[in-house]
Design an enzyme around this catalytic site. Structure first.
Site, mmCIF file in Angstrom:
data_model
loop_
_atom_site.group_PDB
_atom_site.id
_atom_site.type_symbol
_atom_site.label_atom_id
_atom_site.label_comp_id
_atom_site.label_asym_id
_atom_site.label_seq_id
_atom_site.Cartn_x
_atom_site.Cartn_y
_atom_site.Cartn_z
ATOM 1 N N HIS A 8 0.944 -1.080 0.217
ATOM 2 C CA HIS A 8 0.173 -0.067 0.004
ATOM 3 C C HIS A 8 0.806 1.244 -0.060
ATOM 4 O O HIS A 8 0.477 2.388 -0.367
ATOM 5 C CB HIS A 8 -1.005 0.031 1.273
ATOM 6 C CG HIS A 8 -1.827 -1.122 1.483
ATOM 7 N ND1 HIS A 8 -2.653 -1.385 0.327
ATOM 8 C CD2 HIS A 8 -2.164 -2.035 2.278
ATOM 9 C CE1 HIS A 8 -3.595 -2.562 0.735
ATOM 10 N NE2 HIS A 8 -3.173 -2.891 1.682
ATOM 11 N N ASP A 24 -2.801 -10.674 -2.289
ATOM 12 C CA ASP A 24 -3.232 -10.429 -0.980
ATOM 13 C C ASP A 24 -5.006 -9.810 -1.220
ATOM 14 O O ASP A 24 -5.296 -9.379 -2.386
ATOM 15 C CB ASP A 24 -2.576 -9.218 -0.687
ATOM 16 C CG ASP A 24 -2.924 -8.353 0.731
ATOM 17 O OD1 ASP A 24 -2.140 -8.620 1.688
ATOM 18 O OD2 ASP A 24 -3.959 -7.811 0.819
ATOM 19 N N ASP A 45 -4.286 -12.823 3.553
ATOM 20 C CA ASP A 45 -5.809 -12.428 4.092
ATOM 21 C C ASP A 45 -6.903 -12.732 3.283
ATOM 22 O O ASP A 45 -7.994 -12.472 3.210
ATOM 23 C CB ASP A 45 -5.707 -10.918 4.319
ATOM 24 C CG ASP A 45 -5.124 -10.009 3.382
ATOM 25 O OD1 ASP A 45 -4.589 -10.544 2.289
ATOM 26 O OD2 ASP A 45 -4.688 -8.804 3.663
ATOM 27 N N TYR A 98 -4.245 -12.278 8.672
ATOM 28 C CA TYR A 98 -4.320 -11.808 10.091
ATOM 29 C C TYR A 98 -5.266 -12.916 10.777
ATOM 30 O O TYR A 98 -5.229 -12.734 12.038
ATOM 31 C CB TYR A 98 -5.220 -10.636 10.030
ATOM 32 C CG TYR A 98 -4.334 -9.525 9.084
ATOM 33 C CD1 TYR A 98 -3.187 -8.980 9.713
ATOM 34 C CD2 TYR A 98 -4.913 -9.194 7.902
ATOM 35 C CE1 TYR A 98 -2.690 -8.056 9.214
ATOM 36 C CE2 TYR A 98 -4.062 -8.373 7.245
ATOM 37 C CZ TYR A 98 -3.015 -7.797 7.718
ATOM 38 O OH TYR A 98 -2.392 -6.997 7.088
#
Ligand code: ZN
Length: 1459
Positions: free
Chosen positions: A921, A958, A1051, A1091
């Site tokens: 990001h 991701d 994730d 996560y």
């Protein structure tokens, strides 16, 4: 005959035993030990020598002979009393006689009588026994030569028998020991270790399957000789069938074949990881006087009782909350801590620890029977299975009585026993564990007790296995009689042995099956082993003897149980013992030298030969080995990463707390250093250049590397004694609360070498004291005590779950890395990787992707105050800064770049970097969403700059859009960026319009940015695979990258609170596998998000194992992708059709789907995707369960090749020529030929068919993964392969056929799917399991071929989900054009059928064979070059097939209209 009151040898009287030489022959898991004892009578009188000595408890003594001068007398087994009488008669009449008998009290003690040695006479006695090697928790095989025999405690008034005759000396014994070991095994030997000094191991062949080693001279008989043997691939289930003695009667044990089965049951991972919290744990500690003896004689030895006390401390701390426990001490009497077991809580634990501290070895004798009776008389707690832990030096006389007692309670408890110190009775210790369905451990030499006890605790926490049954399936005419005692215990990965007698006529080639079924947590489990009934050569009679011994043991048991038919049992035992030549308690070995009659005057003088007793022997065995760990690895996971969370509906993490919290921990570790250098901390600390290196992992046979970004702190020379180090661990453990947490106290600070204030000052205000203290303790354990992890694993587990229960961190937690790394180690995966050192990235490197202003700003953060940091963080979206973040982000980039270097320099094939913080990001001048620097973008720019890489593919799997990567490369045609991400029509973070499929790149970069938005949650494996087959792979092949980088966020896997997707962890094995053929295998996987700790660690393991070349696991059945996924896929294909020729000929009806989506949006369709309320979502995610991925095993040999006779082929690593065809394989081949091709009398055909059967059988027995057989005739070979595969190992076979012929494959019953690529128009197919495509030679051949493979073959193959892939090539097909694409086809198909591929190549084409062998063995195929457009007619043919088949095969669909 002999009276008991014999003489004890003292210094003055010469001892007739002079030397013992021992020859140890290890064959696989069985050992044959030959001991030769040299006797000399140096006295002037005739002598009788008596020697009471130890042997392993389960040894089968099978030979006893004496050699006097040139004459050798071999003893016979006879009924014991008769043997004794003969011995007495012979000796009293002046003949030489030799008698060997087993003690009735304990089967590990033997007595040897050497009768009538005349003055000056020599005698050499040879004793041979066989035994199985014990499997240790670390997979070593343990052999123990007992050299030490401790006096057994005999209570007053009891008989004592042979055991009471043990005579031993303090100090060294007056005879010497030589020992040589020869090992041969089907598996290569990786190492051999011993507690004694050995000469170097000598390998006798290049395969390392034969080796020899000798004990260095000068053994003092002060300790048992232990050998630990390690094989590569030790634990495969095996069956050894041994032929009987031809001259013995059929139907008798010795006349018939006997089978020895070794099983290694595997429990599902979820059973193993969810160690129960229930149980009643009763610790029984020997407090007899001998427990005051030292554990060993080296420097720093601890007394046995002190060792037991330390161990109890660790055990008490490791117990799960909610269990019950009690502690017993015993000696001549016994006492218990509580009248009955009590609930484990802080109070009872404190009370117990207080009492343990005062415990002493003050209870005199060793009467273990009474405390056991007392324990067994207590009622059990419902739902709390009783687990006994018994610590003893095992010097008891009434062993058999104790064992019977344990056995009679076998259904109400499990017994884990620990033999402490040298000479502990193996019969007692192993017997208690066996009878009590538990596990035995021996703690000798300088072993620490704690690790071994923890291994047993791990077993004790496994659920009990019940209702065990064994079933045999064999051909008619054969019956199987199980000889060993019924199995009453099964543990994960621990060996279970079964002996059985095979009666009746075997045809010699048939197969048998043994099936062990049991229930585990109320679930039925079945373990099966198929074996060939044909006897194996070369085992002598070892297996028969062990089987006889097993049967004798089981008869002994029946006999001791009492009841009717006792005489029968006894006579059966005697008969068996005599027949098998194996001693038992009712028989003895007797030999008489009939030619030796001489006159002996007066009574015969007896000489007892002493054995060694350890008490009081002090000898130094060289320098004490202190292993001081100066190289402390601290994982970066703990050091300074921080976290933040998204704003918006999913921002539920108390991220700032978390950020500072973890960050502050790093400060503490650094600050230890600054104390030393008298500098402040931690800001100045960083500046003062503390040597904070980064460490990385790992190595690999297959040249994969994974990098762990971490922080290594060189502690400098620490002058700390090892004992003190150990103490600090125990000190920390002793401070832990029963709940798992620590309090912030001065004593805790002292363990860390700090003051309480120093700890408190570092603590973020929002964090409470105990959480802080517990986190520090965990950091200290991982950072400083990683080597002793086995000891503190449960302590840490408790602490971690306590922290989790405190809800401090929600998602960006340090455990993400710790647990991933831990899982990699647990499965042995990390150890197979090559470690790559890690460094910090330089500023120059960071500036490749970031602006100078931004770097300068981040550089200031280590000096900022908390308030300043908070202000600074506000400038960015969803990221929070801590003082250590700059440092850690530098490490994450540096680690990634080190991996790129290693891959580009070809030091490793591929690799994974486990790093935090993530990067995708992060933008040129902005931190964003946990990310500070863009690790992968920097890596791509670095590879371009340093290695002139022209084309880089970045795959971002991701679940979030890596907008930072997109911004970096959207105008750059040399970097192709593919990202799929949860989008939900822009309602999901980061909510950007440019994350949609319409952002295709800009300017020259148009077409090089591919966004695949997921507009719904719950995407499955099928959706992900469709995206690869219909979007990513065709474009990637056309693009032809020179390097593949993966933004590997997990994730996107099931259970993740951010992604909410449903793809299982196994999918990452396949995604990785599908990318591996690109860029000639150059692939760097870099961790981003993920996560859910469980799904994250599973996914990381799946990815790394695939990188290492392990066959991918089977995926469960697939279906068509969902409508929403199809909609997205169709939109991406349409949006990119102007740029990629693979999409050029698309029917543009996807306009419709765009219209539909618009409509849907208008009607509020997007609302469906609106996230649930925060708590609801969380609840929902916590409830999600999925099956644990099955353990992935890679066969010992990856690939076999069977070339035509006389042809030599050059083979890559991991690939061998197929060996001799077994008789059974050639029989099967013959049968199939006779059945299918009666008219084919050609003998030449049999060889290739035999090869095919052989390869398939080896796949089935998991000896090889895949193979390639060269055949003269395709029809016959394919039919034979399919027939044999379907009957023996596969429910479904996929056949990929390159050729124009017509294969005789029936595709109508669903068991076979045939995909044919031919050069001539084939006739119309009738079945949906038959596809043929015509492809003509020309410029676009390669493009057309790959288009078919990616868009048609792979979707079909994955949905068909075969158990075997047959790759078949007709001779002379397409000549040079075929090998390159064929290599890619084979590589891409490796993800199917757990890698089981059989390639059948007609004729002999050197290039094709080499390409096939390379692809099968996992070598990356050479790149194909950029692909041009396929021919329109090829494309149309493929579309036609897609239309025809997509109703049945949903994975072929790529537009909504089709569904
Ligand atoms: Zn993510």
């Amino acid at each position: 005959m002999m009276n008991s009151g014999g003489l004890v040898s003292e210094g003055k009287i010469p001892v007739p035993l002079k030397s013992i030489s021992v020859d140890v022959q290890v064959q696989g898991h069985v050992v044959t030990v030959t001991s030769t004892l040299q006797y000399v009578n140096e006295e002037e009188r005739h002598l009788e020598a008596l020697f009471v000595f130890p042997l392993p408890a389960d040894a089968a003594v099978c030979h006893f002979s004496a050699k006097i001068g040139e004459q050798e007398i071999v003893a016979e087994v006879q009924e014991r009393q008769s043997a004794r009488d003969q011995y007495d008669d012979a000796v009293s009449s002046g003949q030489q006689a030799f008698l060997l008998e087993e003690s009735a009290e304990s089967s590990d003690v033997f007595r040897l009588c050497v009768g009538c040695l005349s003055p000056g006479q020599n005698a050499a006695i040879t004793i041979i026994y066989v035994t199985e090697l014990a499997v240790q928790a670390d997979h070593a095989l343990r052999f123990c030569l007992p050299a030490v025999l401790n006096p057994r405690y005999t209570p007053a008034g009891s008989g004592g028998g042979i055991v009471s005759e043990i005579s031993s000396v303090c100090g060294s014994v007056p005879y010497s020991l030589t020992l040589s070991v020869h090992v041969s095994s089907p598996n290569p030997i990786s190492k051999l270790e011993s507690n004694c000094t050995l000469d170097p191991l000598v390998f006798l062949n290049s395969e390392h399957t034969h080796a020899t080693v000798n004990l260095s001279p000068g053994h003092m008989f002060d300790k048992d000789v232990e050998l630990f043997l390690y094989y590569q691939n030790t634990h495969q289930p095996t069956a050894i069938v041994e032929a009987g003695v031809a001259t013995d009667q059929p139907g008798s044990l010795m006349g018939d074949p006997v089978v020895m089965i070794s099983l290694y049951p595997e429990f599902p991972e979820e059973v193993m990881s969810s160690l129960g919290s229930q149980g009643e744990f009763v610790f029984v500690v020997d407090r007899s006087g001998s427990m005051d003896d030292m554990m060993h004689h080296g420097k720093g030895a601890q007394s046995r009782i002190e060792g037991a006390k330390d161990t109890l401390l660790l055990l008490l701390k490791s117990l799960p909350m909610g269990c019950y426990f009690n502690i017993y001490g015993f000696g001549s009497h016994f006492e218990s801590l509580f009248p009955k077991s009590v609930l484990y809580n802080q109070d009872t634990m404190d009370e117990a620890l207080k009492r343990v501290k005062k415990m002493q070895a003050d209870m005199v004798g060793t009467e273990i029977l009474q405390p056991l009776k007392h324990i067994y008389n207590q009622p059990c707690y419902p739902d709390h299975p009783r687990q006994l832990f018994i610590f003893t030096d095992g010097e008891v006389f009434n062993t058999k009585e104790v064992l019977d007692l344990v056995k009679s309670h076998t259904h109400s408890h499990r017994c884990f026993s620990f033999g402490i110190g040298e000479g502990a009775s193996t019969t007692l210790i192993t017997g208690m564990a066996r009878e009590g369905s538990g596990h035995a451990q021996f703690i000798t030499g300088s072993d620490r007790m704690q690790p071994k006890v923890m291994q047993s605790l791990k077993l004790a926490l496994q659920p009990a296995v019940v209702n065990i049954s064994v079933k045999w399936t064999v051909q008619d005419g054969i019956t199987v009689e199980t000889l060993s005692q019924p199995i009453n215990v099964i543990f994960h990965g621990q060996r279970t042995l079964i002996y059985a007698h095979l009666k009746g006529e075997s045809s010699g080639s048939s197969e048998g099956t043994v099936t062990v079924t049991y229930s585990l947590k109320d679930q039925p489990v079945t373990n099966q082993l198929h074996f060939c009934l044909k006897p194996t050569e070369d085992t002598g009679l070892a297996v028969h003897r062990l089987a006889a011994r097993a049967l004798i043991q089981s008869l002994e048991q029946q006999e001791r149980a009492g009841g009717a038919g006792m005489e029968d049992i006894k006579s059966r035992m005697v008969e068996l013992s005599v027949q098998a030549g194996v001693s038992c308690v009712h028989t003895a070995f007797i030999a008489i030298n009939k030619d030796s009659r001489q006159t002996v005057k007066g009574p015969l003088l007896q000489r007892r030969v002493p054995t060694a007793d350890v008490s009081g022997v002090y000898c130094y065995q060289g320098p004490y080995q202190a292993s001081l760990d100066n190289d402390l690895l601290l994982k970066s996971s703990l050091s300074g990463m921080f976290s933040s969370r998204r704003s918006g509906s999913f921002a539920r993490c108390k991220s700032y707390v978390n950020a500072k919290f973890v960050g502050a921990c790093a400060g503490i570790i650094g600050f230890k250093k600054s104390l030393k250098s008298n500098k402040g901390f931690p800001v100045q600390e960083q500046k003062s250049g503390i040597p904070q290196k980064v460490t990385a992992l790992f190595s690999s046979r297959y040249e994969t590397s994974a990098v762990l970004s971490g922080q290594e702190i060189s502690q400098g020379k620490q002058e700390v004694d090892v004992e003190l180090q150990k103490d600090s661990l125990l000190q920390l453990v002793s401070l832990q609360k029963a709940s798992g947490c620590w309090d912030l106290t001065p004593t805790l600070a002292h363990v860390f070498g700090k003051t309480e204030d120093e700890l408190t000052n570092q603590k973020p205000a929002e964090v409470n004291q105990s959480v802080w203290a517990t986190l520090l303790a965990l950091i200290w354990l991982y950072g400083c005590k990683i080597k002793d992890q086995v000891e503190w694993q449960f302590v840490a587990m408790k602490a971690a779950s306590w922290i989790r229960s405190q809800k401090v961190c929600e998602i960006e937690v340090p455990e993400r890395l710790i647990m991933s790394y831990d899982a990699l180690r647990t499965f042995g995966t990390a150890q197979r990787c090559r470690q790559v050192p890690v460094r910090q990235a330089t500023e120059q490197e960071i500036l490749l992707a970031h602006s100078e202003e931004y770097l300068e700003a981040v550089k200031q953060t280590p000096k900022m105050t908390e308030e300043q940091l908070m202000e600074f963080s506000k400038k960015y979206n969803d990221v929070y800064f801590h003082q250590n973040i700059y440092h850690c982000a530098q490490l994450a980039v540096g680690a990634t770049l080190q991996l790129v270097d290693s891959v580009m320099k070809r030091e490793v094939r591929n690799g994974m970097a486990l790093v935090r913080p993530p990067g995708h990001h992060s933008q040129r001048s902005a931190a964003n969403g946990f990310c500070v620097f863009n690790n992968v973008a920097i890596a791509a720019l670095y590879a371009q700059k340093n290695y002139s890489v022209n084309r880089i593919l970045i795959v971002d799997w991701d679940v979030h859009h890596g907008q930072g990567v997109q911004y970096c490369f959207e105008e750059d045609p040399s970097v192709l960026y593919f990202s799929w991400h949860r989008y939900e029509h822009q309602t999901f973070w980061p909510n950007l319009p440019e994350s949609d499929y319409t952002s295709i790149g800009k300017g020259k970069g148009s077409g090089f940015n591919i966004n695949l938005p997921w507009n719904k949650v719950g995407m499955t494996n099928s959706d992900y695979l469709s995206a690869f087959f219909h979007v990513l792979l065709p474009v990637a092949y056309e693009f032809d990258p020179e390097l593949v980088l993966v933004c590997a966020g997990f994730d996107s896997a099931i259970g993740d609170p951010e992604g909410e997707m449903c793809a299982t962890p196994e999918i990452f094995a396949h995604l990785t596998q599908l990318l591996m053929p690109l860029a000639a295998g150059k692939m760097c996987v870099v961790l981003e998000g993920g996560y859910n700790l469980k799904s994250l660690t599973q996914s990381v393991c799946q990815t790394v194992q695939t990188l290492l070349g392990d066959p991918a696991p089977r995926l469960s059945e697939h279906s068509a992708p969902c409508v929403s996924a199809l909609d997205s896929i169709a939109n991406v294909r349409t949006a990119h059709s102007p740029y990629w020729s693979c999409f050029k000929h698309l029917d543009t009806n996807s306009d419709r789907s765009i219209k539909r989506r618009k409509l849907e949006e208008k009607n509020g369709g997007a609302k469906d995707a609106k996230p649930l309320l925060e708590t609801e979502t969380k609840k929902k995610m916590e409830d999600i369960v999925w099956p644990e991925p099955l353990p992935r095993s890679s066969p010992a040999l990856r690939t076999v090749v069977a070339p035509p006779p006389g042809v030599e082929v050059a083979l890559p690593v991991g690939c061998q020529v197929l060996g001799e065809i077994s008789k059974s394989a050639s029989d099967v081949a013959q049968k199939i030929r006779d059945k299918l091709f009666q008219d084919a009398s050609d003998q030449k055909m049999l060889q290739p068919l035999g090869n095919i059967i052989s390869v398939l059988d080896q796949m089935k027995s998991k000896e090889v993964c895949n193979g390639c057989v060269l055949v003269p005739d395709l029809n016959v070979s394919v039919q034979c392969s399919v027939e044999h595969a379907l009957t023996s190992l596969a429910k479904r076979v996929l056949i990929v056929f390159i050729g124009d012929g017509k294969l005789p494959v029936d595709t109508t019953d669903g068991t076979a799917l045939l995909v044919q690529i031919c050069s001539e128009e084939a006739e119309e197919e009738k079945s949906v399991n038959h596809v043929s495509l015509c492809l003509r030679i020309g410029e676009s051949f390669t493009a057309g071929f790959m288009q078919i493979v990616l868009g048609l073959l792979l979707p079909l193959a994955y949905e068909f989900n075969p158990y075997l892939v047959l790759g078949v090539v007709e001779e002379g097909k397409w000549k040079t054009l075929l090998p390159p694409v064929w290599g890619h086809l084979i590589s891409l198909l490796q993800g199917l059928a757990q890698g089981r591929t059989l390639a059948l190549l007609q004729g002999y084409d050197k290039d094709l064979v080499e390409v096939t062998a390379a692809a099968l063995s996992g070598a990356p195929a050479p790149a194909l070059g950029a692909l041009g457009p396929p021919k329109p007619e090829d494309f149309q043919a493929m579309e036609k097939q897609r239309q025809r088949l997509q109703k049945r095969w949903g994975l072929l669909r790529c537009t909504v209209s089709e569904s």
